[in-house]
Scaffold this motif. Structure first.
Motif, short mmCIF file in Angstrom:
data_model
loop_
_atom_site.label_atom_id
_atom_site.label_comp_id
_atom_site.label_asym_id
_atom_site.label_seq_id
_atom_site.Cartn_x
_atom_site.Cartn_y
_atom_site.Cartn_z
N PHE A 142 17.44 -12.99 21.19
CA PHE A 142 17.82 -13.62 20.63
C PHE A 142 18.67 -12.83 19.15
CE2 PHE A 142 13.82 -16.50 20.87
CZ PHE A 142 14.75 -18.19 20.53
N PHE A 143 19.62 -13.57 18.60
CA PHE A 143 21.00 -12.68 17.79
C PHE A 143 21.14 -13.21 16.23
CE2 PHE A 143 24.14 -14.16 21.25
CZ PHE A 143 24.67 -13.78 20.06
N ASN A 144 21.29 -12.62 15.48
CA ASN A 144 22.19 -12.90 14.53
C ASN A 144 21.74 -14.09 13.68
OD1 ASN A 144 24.76 -14.73 13.89
ND2 ASN A 144 25.08 -12.59 12.82
N ARG A 145 21.59 -14.57 14.15
CA ARG A 145 21.09 -15.75 12.84
C ARG A 145 19.32 -16.45 13.75
NH1 ARG A 145 24.73 -19.57 12.31
NH2 ARG A 145 23.32 -21.38 11.84
N ALA A 146 18.49 -16.22 12.03
CA ALA A 146 17.35 -16.10 11.94
C ALA A 146 16.71 -17.04 12.99
CB ALA A 146 16.83 -15.93 10.53
N VAL A 147 15.80 -17.00 13.93
CA VAL A 147 14.32 -17.78 14.25
C VAL A 147 13.38 -18.24 13.81
CG1 VAL A 147 15.25 -16.59 16.88
CG2 VAL A 147 13.12 -15.91 15.47
N GLU A 148 13.09 -17.36 12.55
CA GLU A 148 11.67 -18.60 11.79
C GLU A 148 12.15 -18.16 10.37
OE1 GLU A 148 8.93 -15.46 15.05
OE2 GLU A 148 9.85 -14.19 12.75
N GLU A 149 11.67 -19.51 9.66
CA GLU A 149 12.16 -19.43 7.86
C GLU A 149 10.94 -17.77 7.57
OE1 GLU A 149 10.58 -22.89 10.27
OE2 GLU A 149 10.00 -21.62 10.15
N ASP A 150 11.76 -17.77 6.41
CA ASP A 150 11.86 -16.75 5.19
C ASP A 150 10.11 -17.06 5.17
OD1 ASP A 150 11.99 -14.52 3.90
OD2 ASP A 150 12.83 -15.80 1.74
N GLY A 151 9.00 -16.29 5.22
CA GLY A 151 8.58 -16.12 4.29
C GLY A 151 7.18 -16.61 6.21
N ASN A 152 8.22 -16.97 7.58
CA ASN A 152 6.86 -17.47 8.02
C ASN A 152 7.56 -16.46 9.43
OD1 ASN A 152 5.40 -19.20 9.23
ND2 ASN A 152 7.07 -20.17 10.45
N ALA A 328 46.09 -5.34 2.55
CA ALA A 328 47.60 -5.96 1.91
C ALA A 328 47.35 -5.90 0.62
CB ALA A 328 47.68 -6.99 2.17
N GLY A 329 46.24 -5.21 -0.28
CA GLY A 329 45.98 -5.62 -1.85
C GLY A 329 45.66 -7.25 -2.09
N LYS A 330 45.44 -8.18 -0.72
CA LYS A 330 45.36 -9.69 -1.33
C LYS A 330 43.90 -10.08 -1.65
CE LYS A 330 49.25 -10.77 1.48
NZ LYS A 330 50.22 -11.53 1.88
N MET A 331 43.21 -8.91 -0.71
CA MET A 331 41.49 -9.11 -0.93
C MET A 331 40.87 -8.23 -1.48
SD MET A 331 39.00 -10.39 2.47
CE MET A 331 36.74 -9.84 2.76
N THR A 332 39.54 -7.59 -2.21
CA THR A 332 39.07 -6.92 -3.19
C THR A 332 38.09 -5.40 -2.03
OG1 THR A 332 39.58 -7.98 -4.64
CG2 THR A 332 37.89 -5.22 -5.18
N GLY A 333 37.61 -7.15 -1.53
CA GLY A 333 36.33 -6.41 -0.72
C GLY A 333 35.12 -6.64 -0.08
N THR A 334 34.49 -6.46 1.30
CA THR A 334 33.69 -6.80 2.15
C THR A 334 32.65 -6.08 2.19
OG1 THR A 334 33.82 -8.53 4.13
CG2 THR A 334 34.83 -6.23 4.05
N ILE A 335 31.10 -6.13 3.05
CA ILE A 335 29.97 -5.92 3.84
C ILE A 335 30.33 -6.06 5.20
CG2 ILE A 335 27.47 -5.57 3.92
CD1 ILE A 335 29.04 -4.80 1.36
N LYS A 336 30.35 -4.75 5.60
CA LYS A 336 30.63 -4.87 7.14
C LYS A 336 29.38 -5.22 8.02
CE LYS A 336 31.83 -2.17 11.12
NZ LYS A 336 31.90 -0.40 11.40
N GLN A 337 29.14 -6.73 8.61
CA GLN A 337 28.28 -6.61 9.38
C GLN A 337 28.96 -6.19 10.63
OE1 GLN A 337 25.43 -10.36 10.72
NE2 GLN A 337 27.17 -11.03 9.51
N ASP A 338 27.91 -5.37 11.20
CA ASP A 338 28.96 -4.64 12.21
C ASP A 338 28.58 -5.22 14.40
OD1 ASP A 338 29.37 -2.75 14.23
OD2 ASP A 338 27.27 -1.19 13.60
N ALA A 339 29.51 -6.15 14.20
CA ALA A 339 29.54 -6.66 15.61
C ALA A 339 29.58 -5.84 17.18
CB ALA A 339 31.04 -7.63 15.82
N GLN A 340 30.25 -4.75 16.56
CA GLN A 340 30.17 -4.11 18.40
C GLN A 340 28.69 -3.46 18.02
OE1 GLN A 340 32.92 -3.04 20.64
NE2 GLN A 340 30.75 -2.50 21.01
N GLY A 341 28.23 -3.21 16.70
CA GLY A 341 26.60 -2.36 17.03
C GLY A 341 25.46 -3.79 17.63
N MET A 342 25.81 -4.78 17.25
CA MET A 342 25.37 -5.74 17.82
C MET A 342 25.26 -5.97 19.10
SD MET A 342 24.55 -9.48 15.81
CE MET A 342 23.98 -8.91 14.45
N ALA A 343 26.68 -5.88 19.54
CA ALA A 343 26.71 -6.51 21.11
C ALA A 343 26.54 -4.97 22.00
CB ALA A 343 28.59 -6.22 20.80
#
Length: 387
Positions: A142-152, A328-343
């Motif tokens: 499984f990858f990326n999307r959780a397979v269990e409820e939080d707390g389970n 381009a100065g149109k967006m301020t910032g983001t948090i990188k979710q590493d697609a290559q690292g996951m792959a």
């Protein structure tokens, strides 16, 4: 380690084409669209195969998701380089469709399932897939999307053998985004405070009501920002619409889509704007798709064109299009979710299966869910990105 595994697999292959009546050479990687019995799009890719008898089926919750598309591109390339035969399936945001695709794949001889679960955080949905795989004696990644409820935690990953999860530590992106925003505001407070009331009015866009990643990003994106602000003597953020007790606007389809954010933001700006003295001064989004939708609405209203007045917009994923908007100065910032690292991690696990190793062989270098004693739950780290 991952490249070495891929080379080992490629060097060791000798049987599959002969078994299929094919020649010893094969085509370069290719992808063709097909329709399944459930009418969902799928694509088949094959690489130079000199012996792998792995027939992997890769199930994506939705091709339309920009981040998932980047994982798919990276994983296709990794599996091709490793000499793994694979087929990609588009669940089109429908768990029933995905379940039918899994049935079809297993009936067609798939001997490894790689699954991006449609119904995120559902142990029932994940268990149903694991039962199908167990009956066929087939491993599941499984990858990326959780397979269990939080707390389970462990309800699925501890129950079944020969399964693994490759994803992220759900709260991490929210914590990281909140701190990033708080630090940005401390450095730019007066320019962000457009109405000069000393408080920053924000909008929050949530990708999916039930997704654990969305829940934590919505919570900690604000809470951690507030912690940074109040520690510096500034007031906490204030949600722009006092009539909205949820303090977020959610994609009701659970698609984290730019279109949902665009439509919300267009409506918001018709009521909350500088002319009325109540302009939204900060936008926080669960992902970059929604950030892009907000920026489109801001552009139409005369903001965030890269040269003039800019409302700070933050997302998560660090997609290529988001990086372009930041440059381009149109967006301020983001948090990188590493697609290559996951792959790369998924490919390494696949290569373990192909070479007859334990599914989790050579994974000690990865961060795992030690808090819940889940050695088969691998975390890929987030990173801040501001260009």
């Amino acid at each position: 380690m991952k490249k070495a595994l891929a080379l080992t697999v490629a060097a060791a292959m000798a049987l599959s084409l002969a078994a299929c009546g094919g020649s010893s050479s094969s085509t370069a990687a290719s992808s063709t669209a097909e329709s399944t019995a459930s009418s969902a799009a799928e694509s088949t890719a094959s690489a130079e195969t000199t012996g792998s008898d792995i027939n992997a089926a890769v199930f994506y919750y939705a091709y339309s998701d920009t981040y998932i598309s980047s994982v798919r591109t990276a994983l296709d390339a990794d599996l091709t380089a490793a000499g793994i035969t694979f087929t990609d399936y588009d669940g089109n945001s429908n768990q029933t469709t995905q379940n039918e695709q899994i049935d079809t794949a297993l009936a067609s001889g798939a001997n490894l399932l790689i699954v991006n679960l449609v119904t995120s955080g559902s142990s029932d949905a994940a268990s149903a897939i694991c039962e199908k795989a167990a009956n066929a004696n087939v491993p599941v990644i499984f990858f990326n999307r959780a397979v269990e409820e939080d707390g389970n935690e462990g309800a699925v990953l501890n129950k079944y053998s020969n399964i693994a999860f490759v994803g992220t530590d759900a709260p991490e992106a929210g914590h990281m985004q909140g701190k990033m925003i708080g630090n940005y505001l401390l450095e730019n407070y007066d320019s962000v405070d457009l109405n000069g009331d000393g408080v920053i009015q924000y909008a929050m866009f949530k990708g999916d009501a039930a997704n654990v990643e969305a829940i934590y990003r919505t919570q900690y994106g604000v809470e951690d920002c507030d912690a940074v602000l109040t520690a510096a003597g500034k007031p906490a953020l204030e949600y722009f619409d006092s009539a909205n007790s949820d303090k977020f606007q959610c994609d009701l389809q659970g698609n984290w889509s730019a279109q949902a954010a665009l439509e919300y933001m267009q409506t918001n700006l018709s009521q909350f704007n500088e002319g009325n003295g109540n302009m939204i001064e900060l936008i926080i989004c669960n992902n970059d798709n929604m950030a892009e939708g907000c920026i489109s609405a801001l552009n139409a209203a005369g903001y965030n064109d890269g040269t003039g007045k800019t409302i700070p917009v933050f997302g998560v994923d660090a997609t290529d299009s988001a990086k372009e908007l930041i440059a381009a100065g149109k967006m301020t910032g983001t948090i990188k979710q590493d697609a290559q690292g996951m792959a790369d991690c998924i490919s390494a696990l696949t290569s373990n299966v192909a070479s007859g190793k334990d599914l989790l062989a050579d994974t000690d270098s990865y961060t795992k869910d030690t808090a819940n004693n889940l050695n088969n739950k691998i975390y890929i780290a987030y990173q801040e990105y501001a260009g």
